[in-house]
Scaffold this active site. Structure first.
Site, PDB file in Angstrom:
ATOM      1  N   TYR A 115      -4.734   6.410   6.069  1.00 36.53           N
ATOM      2  CA  TYR A 115      -6.163   5.604   5.762  1.00 36.53           C
ATOM      3  C   TYR A 115      -6.143   4.972   4.251  1.00 36.53           C
ATOM      4  CZ  TYR A 115     -10.891   6.660   4.144  1.00 36.53           C
ATOM      5  OH  TYR A 115     -12.251   6.447   3.894  1.00 36.53           O
ATOM      6  N   LYS A 148      -7.504   1.434   3.424  1.00 37.52           N
ATOM      7  CA  LYS A 148      -8.595   0.988   2.588  1.00 37.52           C
ATOM      8  C   LYS A 148      -8.269   0.065   1.408  1.00 37.52           C
ATOM      9  CE  LYS A 148     -11.931   3.226   4.662  1.00 37.52           C
ATOM     10  NZ  LYS A 148     -12.832   2.493   5.075  1.00 37.52           N
ATOM     11  N   SER A 190     -12.610   2.923  -0.436  1.00 40.22           N
ATOM     12  CA  SER A 190     -12.363   4.196  -0.668  1.00 40.22           C
ATOM     13  C   SER A 190     -11.846   4.223  -2.017  1.00 40.22           C
ATOM     14  CB  SER A 190     -11.667   4.989   0.428  1.00 40.22           C
ATOM     15  OG  SER A 190     -11.516   6.170  -0.031  1.00 40.22           O
TER      16      SER A 190
END
Length: 303
Positions: free
Chosen positions: A189, A193, A176
């Site tokens: 998160y 990533k 991401s």
């Protein structure tokens, strides 16, 4: 150090310089004249999280290119629905229920896929979750589950043994833009990533070294900005820059992922301008990074 050693060092430096110049020229050339896209006809493509969003679009588009598609999803119904839609267009597809966070499930499905379909030649690790909260609002379970699905699942679902045995295959992983720069309300998160990026880089280097530069297994890491899959429940988009910062559609994102894989591109952002922009910004002083982030003013609100 004698004269012969000095000459040898200078020759090695000259060889290195020529290699670097060659790759710079090659990169410039491909900026204007795109790389050829290799065929995926007959390849066995396994996609995690294929029941909806990007994963579903990947499955359909790979199938339309002639690949044998294996759909994995924690939801049996959505996985089977994706396969059913592919079969409607006259192409065979296979669906399996699998919780990629559970190592035993992944290994069991891998065994079934090998027996029922064959050796996976293209793996797309797409499954992921993205709860959006302020850091202090995350629960322990949420953080653990994010790492189980977004990171550890990549370790369990590599399908590397058969790829290494044949010296053939391609692994695609979805990181991401949050795996390159941090975003508020996405701390765990973003960490997962970043981990995906690190794993893919290190794994490719390890195979390169262990095979003395002769490994034919390819790696592609994808860095989406924000995609309209439902994970971004409250996107924060700068109105002034809205034209450039709109959410991508799953269909367009899948198409760009497949194109990058078929062109053997190691890293590609969606939209494509993000990675070059980030690399350019990182040349600047660190305080300039903060000013630029404040100007772009994008991300997600807590949900």
């Amino acid at each position: 150090m004698n004269a012969i050693d000095i000459i040898q060092i200078l020759l090695n430096l000259l060889r290195l310089t020529l290699h670097i110049l060659y790759h710079i020229c090659q990169s410039v050339y491909y900026t204007f004249f795109e790389l050829n896209e290799k065929s995926v006809n007959g390849e066995i493509v396994l996609i995690t999280g294929a029941g909806h969003g990007i994963g579903k679009e990947l499955a359909i588009q790979y199938a339309c290119l002639g690949a044998k598609v294996v759909c994995l999803d924690i939801n049996k119904q959505t996985s089977e629905q994706t396969a059913k839609e592919i079969k409607k267009i006259g192409i065979d597809a296979h669906a399996y229920q699998c919780d990629v966070a559970k190592r035993e499930d992944v290994f069991a499905i891998a065994k079934r896929v090998k027996e029922e379909v064959g050796d996976v030649t293209i793996l797309v690790n797409n499954a992921g979750i993205m709860p959006c909260h302020a850091f202090s609002d995350y629960t322990v379970d949420e953080i653990i589950q994010m790492f189980n699905i977004n990171v550890l699942a990549h370790f369990w679902a590599t399908y590397l043994p058969s790829m290494i045995k044949r010296n053939y295959g391609h692994i695609v992983a979805l990181s991401s833009i949050a795996g390159v720069v941090g975003f508020p309300n996405l701390v765990p998160y973003s960490a997962t990533k970043h981990a995906v990026q690190g794993m893919m880089d290190a794994l490719e280097d390890e195979l390169h070294v262990s095979n003395k530069g002769k490994s034919l297994i390819k790696f592609t890491t994808i860095y989406p900005y924000m995609v309209d899959t439902g994970l971004c429940k409250k996107p924060k988009i700068n109105k002034m820059l809205g034209t450039f910062l709109q959410l991508s559609t799953p269909k367009d994102t899948a198409a760009q992922i497949i194109k990058a894989q078929r062109q053997n591109i190691r890293a590609r952002s969606v939209p494509s301008f993000w990675l070059p922009l980030i690399k350019l910004v990182r040349i600047l002083p660190e305080n300039a990074h903060v000013v630029i982030k404040d100007f772009i003013d994008t991300g997600v609100e807590p949900s």
